[in-house]
Design a protein around this motif. Structure first.
Motif, PDB file in Angstrom:
ATOM      1  N   GLY A 158       0.642  -1.047   0.008  1.00 45.32           N
ATOM      2  CA  GLY A 158       0.180   0.049   0.011  1.00 45.32           C
ATOM      3  C   GLY A 158       0.802   1.250   0.167  1.00 45.32           C
ATOM      4  O   GLY A 158       0.495   2.367   0.157  1.00 45.32           O
ATOM      5  N   PHE A 159       1.925   1.363  -0.152  1.00 45.17           N
ATOM      6  CA  PHE A 159       2.966   2.456  -0.257  1.00 45.17           C
ATOM      7  C   PHE A 159       2.739   2.864  -1.784  1.00 45.17           C
ATOM      8  O   PHE A 159       2.921   2.409  -2.726  1.00 45.17           O
ATOM      9  CB  PHE A 159       4.400   2.194  -0.154  1.00 45.17           C
ATOM     10  N   ASP A 160       2.663   4.406  -1.900  1.00 44.63           N
ATOM     11  CA  ASP A 160       2.602   5.113  -3.230  1.00 44.63           C
ATOM     12  C   ASP A 160       3.937   5.412  -3.619  1.00 44.63           C
ATOM     13  O   ASP A 160       5.016   5.249  -2.814  1.00 44.63           O
ATOM     14  CB  ASP A 160       1.511   6.264  -3.175  1.00 44.63           C
ATOM     15  N   LYS A 161       4.105   5.790  -4.952  1.00 48.19           N
ATOM     16  CA  LYS A 161       5.631   6.129  -5.207  1.00 48.19           C
ATOM     17  C   LYS A 161       6.081   7.441  -4.599  1.00 48.19           C
ATOM     18  O   LYS A 161       7.305   7.247  -4.470  1.00 48.19           O
ATOM     19  CB  LYS A 161       5.251   6.160  -6.665  1.00 48.19           C
ATOM     20  N   SER A 162       5.312   8.302  -4.349  1.00 40.77           N
ATOM     21  CA  SER A 162       5.890   9.530  -3.740  1.00 40.77           C
ATOM     22  C   SER A 162       6.295   9.121  -2.219  1.00 40.77           C
ATOM     23  O   SER A 162       7.662   9.767  -1.917  1.00 40.77           O
ATOM     24  CB  SER A 162       4.878  10.616  -3.606  1.00 40.77           C
ATOM     25  N   THR A 163       5.726   8.384  -1.584  1.00 37.21           N
ATOM     26  CA  THR A 163       6.363   7.948  -0.109  1.00 37.21           C
ATOM     27  C   THR A 163       7.505   7.214  -0.366  1.00 37.21           C
ATOM     28  O   THR A 163       8.472   7.163   0.408  1.00 37.21           O
ATOM     29  CB  THR A 163       5.019   7.058   0.382  1.00 37.21           C
ATOM     30  N   ILE A 164       7.694   5.916  -1.271  1.00 31.42           N
ATOM     31  CA  ILE A 164       8.806   5.443  -1.525  1.00 31.42           C
ATOM     32  C   ILE A 164       9.992   6.491  -1.953  1.00 31.42           C
ATOM     33  O   ILE A 164      11.068   6.335  -1.338  1.00 31.42           O
ATOM     34  CB  ILE A 164       8.709   4.656  -2.621  1.00 31.42           C
ATOM     35  N   TYR A 165       9.793   7.269  -2.667  1.00 29.57           N
ATOM     36  CA  TYR A 165      10.833   8.251  -3.200  1.00 29.57           C
ATOM     37  C   TYR A 165      11.293   9.302  -2.115  1.00 29.57           C
ATOM     38  O   TYR A 165      12.446   9.509  -1.829  1.00 29.57           O
ATOM     39  CB  TYR A 165      10.465   9.034  -4.546  1.00 29.57           C
ATOM     40  N   ARG A 166      10.411   9.570  -1.421  1.00 27.80           N
ATOM     41  CA  ARG A 166      10.739  10.505  -0.321  1.00 27.80           C
ATOM     42  C   ARG A 166      11.451   9.655   0.772  1.00 27.80           C
ATOM     43  O   ARG A 166      12.393  10.062   1.281  1.00 27.80           O
ATOM     44  CB  ARG A 166       9.389  11.060   0.484  1.00 27.80           C
ATOM     45  N   SER A 167      11.047   8.348   1.100  1.00 25.40           N
ATOM     46  CA  SER A 167      12.000   7.914   1.907  1.00 25.40           C
ATOM     47  C   SER A 167      13.309   7.378   1.473  1.00 25.40           C
ATOM     48  O   SER A 167      14.311   7.424   2.046  1.00 25.40           O
ATOM     49  CB  SER A 167      11.406   6.185   2.027  1.00 25.40           C
ATOM     50  N   LEU A 168      13.268   7.148   0.150  1.00 24.34           N
ATOM     51  CA  LEU A 168      14.720   6.994  -0.691  1.00 24.34           C
ATOM     52  C   LEU A 168      15.715   8.107  -0.456  1.00 24.34           C
ATOM     53  O   LEU A 168      16.745   8.376  -0.105  1.00 24.34           O
ATOM     54  CB  LEU A 168      14.574   6.665  -1.873  1.00 24.34           C
ATOM     55  N   THR A 169      15.079   9.356  -0.633  1.00 29.59           N
ATOM     56  CA  THR A 169      15.630  10.776  -0.472  1.00 29.59           C
ATOM     57  C   THR A 169      16.271  10.811   1.026  1.00 29.59           C
ATOM     58  O   THR A 169      17.419  11.340   1.066  1.00 29.59           O
ATOM     59  CB  THR A 169      14.857  11.964  -0.877  1.00 29.59           C
ATOM     60  N   SER A 225      20.255   8.542 -16.964  1.00 31.67           N
ATOM     61  CA  SER A 225      19.079   9.378 -16.512  1.00 31.67           C
ATOM     62  C   SER A 225      18.219   8.417 -15.669  1.00 31.67           C
ATOM     63  O   SER A 225      17.191   8.773 -15.563  1.00 31.67           O
ATOM     64  CB  SER A 225      18.273   9.873 -17.637  1.00 31.67           C
ATOM     65  N   VAL A 226      18.487   7.400 -15.164  1.00 35.11           N
ATOM     66  CA  VAL A 226      17.894   6.449 -14.392  1.00 35.11           C
ATOM     67  C   VAL A 226      18.514   6.486 -12.929  1.00 35.11           C
ATOM     68  O   VAL A 226      19.683   6.070 -12.806  1.00 35.11           O
ATOM     69  CB  VAL A 226      17.772   5.166 -14.684  1.00 35.11           C
ATOM     70  N   ARG A 227      18.040   6.992 -11.883  1.00 38.10           N
ATOM     71  CA  ARG A 227      18.475   6.894 -10.591  1.00 38.10           C
ATOM     72  C   ARG A 227      18.232   5.620 -10.072  1.00 38.10           C
ATOM     73  O   ARG A 227      17.208   4.896  -9.884  1.00 38.10           O
ATOM     74  CB  ARG A 227      18.198   8.074  -9.668  1.00 38.10           C
ATOM     75  N   ARG A 228      19.403   4.768  -9.342  1.00 34.02           N
ATOM     76  CA  ARG A 228      19.271   3.490  -8.638  1.00 34.02           C
ATOM     77  C   ARG A 228      19.866   3.725  -7.353  1.00 34.02           C
ATOM     78  O   ARG A 228      20.776   4.719  -7.118  1.00 34.02           O
ATOM     79  CB  ARG A 228      20.282   2.517  -9.424  1.00 34.02           C
ATOM     80  N   PHE A 229      19.277   3.006  -6.271  1.00 32.98           N
ATOM     81  CA  PHE A 229      19.555   3.161  -5.006  1.00 32.98           C
ATOM     82  C   PHE A 229      20.096   1.852  -4.431  1.00 32.98           C
ATOM     83  O   PHE A 229      19.828   0.776  -4.909  1.00 32.98           O
ATOM     84  CB  PHE A 229      18.315   3.361  -4.014  1.00 32.98           C
ATOM     85  N   GLU A 230      21.157   2.060  -3.460  1.00 34.72           N
ATOM     86  CA  GLU A 230      21.609   0.616  -2.918  1.00 34.72           C
ATOM     87  C   GLU A 230      21.827   0.905  -1.394  1.00 34.72           C
ATOM     88  O   GLU A 230      22.402   1.966  -1.076  1.00 34.72           O
ATOM     89  CB  GLU A 230      22.986   0.409  -3.735  1.00 34.72           C
ATOM     90  N   LEU A 231      21.686  -0.097  -0.632  1.00 34.94           N
ATOM     91  CA  LEU A 231      21.864   0.022   0.845  1.00 34.94           C
ATOM     92  C   LEU A 231      23.392  -0.158   0.922  1.00 34.94           C
ATOM     93  O   LEU A 231      24.160  -0.876   0.490  1.00 34.94           O
ATOM     94  CB  LEU A 231      21.312  -1.227   1.502  1.00 34.94           C
ATOM     95  N   LEU A 232      23.925   0.993   2.125  1.00 36.56           N
ATOM     96  CA  LEU A 232      25.481   0.739   2.173  1.00 36.56           C
ATOM     97  C   LEU A 232      25.540   0.096   3.444  1.00 36.56           C
ATOM     98  O   LEU A 232      24.683  -0.089   4.358  1.00 36.56           O
ATOM     99  CB  LEU A 232      25.783   2.245   2.518  1.00 36.56           C
TER     100      LEU A 232
END
Length: 148
Positions: free
Chosen positions: A56-67, A83-90
């Motif tokens: 039930g998470f929307d895309k804006s919540t996911i992106y805000r959490s990633l930021t 032009s595609v941002r990717r994220f990785e846990l450190l």
């Protein structure tokens, strides 16, 4: 009915990561951490949103959490020039950047971690590496699928 994903990152461990950087332990942040930890390669926000859609998470919540996780230094954002941002846990021992090089297929765009490889940059005999430079190594080429 889809089977829910089982996350390898324990809930208490996810909460400890968030508390270590003074972030509230919201369901979305915990789910994003668990999703990134379960992935074998960097993920786009769309990949994460698709993975977490049943929760039930929307895309804006996911992106805000990633930021927020990126700003806290717990997640790195890879900008690989497509032009595609990717994220990785450190990992805890990291310096805020990915600890390993990545491979990107120039044909299909697949990105994989080269976790078993290290790259060392050494100054040439005539110069030295300027202080304060943080580097990220990206190897581009053709993946096995695209070569066959």
């Amino acid at each position: 009915m889809k089977k829910k994903t089982r996350w390898p990152l324990a809930l208490d461990d996810a909460k400890a990561i968030l508390r270590s950087v003074d972030l509230r332990c919201t369901a979305a942040r915990i789910a994003v951490l668990q999703c990134l930890q379960a992935s074998s390669c960097p993920m786009t926000p769309a990949d994460i949103a698709d993975t977490l859609a049943d929760y039930g998470f929307d895309k804006s919540t996911i992106y805000r959490s990633l930021t927020e996780l990126h700003d806290s230094g717990k997640v790195t954002r890879l900008d690989l020039g497509d032009s595609v941002r990717r994220f990785e846990l450190l990992t805890e021992a990291g310096d805020g950047t990915s600890e390993h090089p990545h491979f990107m297929c120039v044909d299909c765009g697949e990105v994989v971690c080269m976790a078993d490889f290290t790259v060392e940059l050494r100054p040439s005999s005539t110069g030295s590496r300027p202080p304060g430079i943080v580097s990220e190594v990206l190897v581009r080429g053709h993946c096995d699928s695209c070569c066959s």
